[in-house]
Design an enzyme around this catalytic site. Structure first.
Site, mmCIF file in Angstrom:
data_model
loop_
_atom_site.group_PDB
_atom_site.id
_atom_site.type_symbol
_atom_site.label_atom_id
_atom_site.label_comp_id
_atom_site.label_asym_id
_atom_site.label_seq_id
_atom_site.Cartn_x
_atom_site.Cartn_y
_atom_site.Cartn_z
ATOM 1 N N SER A 119 0.860 -1.210 0.015
ATOM 2 C CA SER A 119 -0.043 0.025 -0.351
ATOM 3 C C SER A 119 0.770 1.127 -0.046
ATOM 4 C CB SER A 119 -0.984 0.088 1.128
ATOM 5 O OG SER A 119 -0.297 -0.141 2.310
ATOM 6 N N HIS A 140 -2.896 -3.106 -5.901
ATOM 7 C CA HIS A 140 -3.063 -2.438 -4.463
ATOM 8 C C HIS A 140 -4.910 -2.718 -4.335
ATOM 9 C CE1 HIS A 140 -3.538 0.752 -1.323
ATOM 10 N NE2 HIS A 140 -3.706 -0.301 -0.879
ATOM 11 N N GLU A 152 -5.811 -0.080 -7.399
ATOM 12 C CA GLU A 152 -4.639 0.569 -7.888
ATOM 13 C C GLU A 152 -3.693 -0.375 -8.681
ATOM 14 O OE1 GLU A 152 -4.213 4.699 -5.232
ATOM 15 O OE2 GLU A 152 -3.325 2.633 -4.617
ATOM 16 N N ASN A 190 -3.308 6.256 -0.541
ATOM 17 C CA ASN A 190 -2.699 6.495 0.599
ATOM 18 C C ASN A 190 -1.886 7.796 0.536
ATOM 19 O OD1 ASN A 190 -3.889 4.229 2.112
ATOM 20 N ND2 ASN A 190 -2.557 2.853 0.938
#
Length: 284
Positions: A119, A140, A152, A190
């Site tokens: 991540s 991800h 992702e 993130n």
């Protein structure tokens, strides 16, 4: 390349969800865990996930049963040898991931694609641990994997476009909405969400408002499904901490430095919903 068999190394919350998702969409899925206790926990997690998907009408009872027959769990890493795609989904420890990716690289055939569910760790750091960095891609998923649509797909400067295309098509087959992203620490999700979560914790530490009030401002004022404290508990406070620490190591930006309160809760073992206690307390 048509992905028919997928192997997932690490069947915790994320890895178990990936195994479940692949199996309920007709792929042959194999999950690898370190020991029998991990396998038993993964079996319970996947069974509960399939039951929940069936209860919500996302899949039928027959599809849930079929998914159980499409998935297997083992402690033997060599079982990944015939997979078309191997997804690494262990916790965010760069040396562990690099060591594991090197082992995966040696066990699988030359055409096998390797993905990491990292991540925050720069994908190029992980890809460099293999002899085929051009066949390594980030995949991800978001938690909970069966429910969240976003995936992702991360590419490094050397990732082959065919590899990107293959995993993007796979994500679509799994009912997800893939977004292709270049390799930077934290990617997009993130990169943006971690400072938001940490700022909420700092506001609470400074006495700006209590947790419930901060969460209410976000849910009622911005129409988010949950506020930052509920979201942190869902993600796992240990994961939030590790994501923040990893990104701080890369950027040296104080926005990513884990607040003291977050560190204290992690040290106490108050990790959120999965332990029954985080910022909030959860019953059975």
């Amino acid at each position: 390349m048509n992905i028919k068999k997928i192997a997932v190394v690490g069947c915790g919350t994320m890895g178990g969800g990936i195994v479940q998702l692949a199996a309920q969409n007709g792929l042959e899925a194999i999950g690898i865990e370190a020991d029998q206790a991990g396998i038993d926990a993964a079996h319970r997690r996947i069974a509960a996930g399939l039951a929940a998907s069936a209860a919500r009408g996302k899949i039928t009872a027959e599809q849930a049963e079929q998914a159980r027959t499409c998935s297997t769990l083992t402690t033997d890493l060599a079982e990944i040898a015939q997979a078309d795609l191997v997804v690494e989904a262990v916790y965010e420890d760069v040396e562990l991931k690099r060591r594991l990716l090197g082992e995966i690289d040696r066990l699988v055939g030359p055409d096998t694609l390797i993905a990491s569910n990292t991540s925050t760790i720069p994908l190029v750091v992980l890809a460099a641990a293999t002899s085929r960095p051009e066949q390594v891609v980030g995949l991800h998923f978001f938690n909970p994997v069966p429910a969240m649509r976003l995936v992702e797909v991360i590419r490094t400067p050397v990732t082959e476009q065919e590899c990107v295309n293959t995993v993007t098509e796979l994500a679509t087959r799994l009912g997800k909405a893939p977004v292709v992203i270049n390799d930077v620490p934290g990617f997009v999700g993130n990169l943006l969400i971690v400072p938001y979560l940490l700022d909420a914790i700092r506001a609470f530490e400074r006495g700006v408002a209590d947790m419930e009030s901060i969460d209410s401002v976000i849910t009622l004022g911005f129409n988010h499904k949950m506020g930052p404290f509920r979201l942190s508990d869902l993600i796992g406070l240990d994961i939030v901490h590790d994501m923040a620490a990893s990104m701080y190591e890369e950027y040296k930006d104080p926005r990513y430095f884990p607040p003291p309160l977050l560190k204290q809760y992690v040290r106490l073992g108050w990790l959120g919903r999965k332990t029954g206690r985080g910022f909030y307390t959860y019953g059975d």
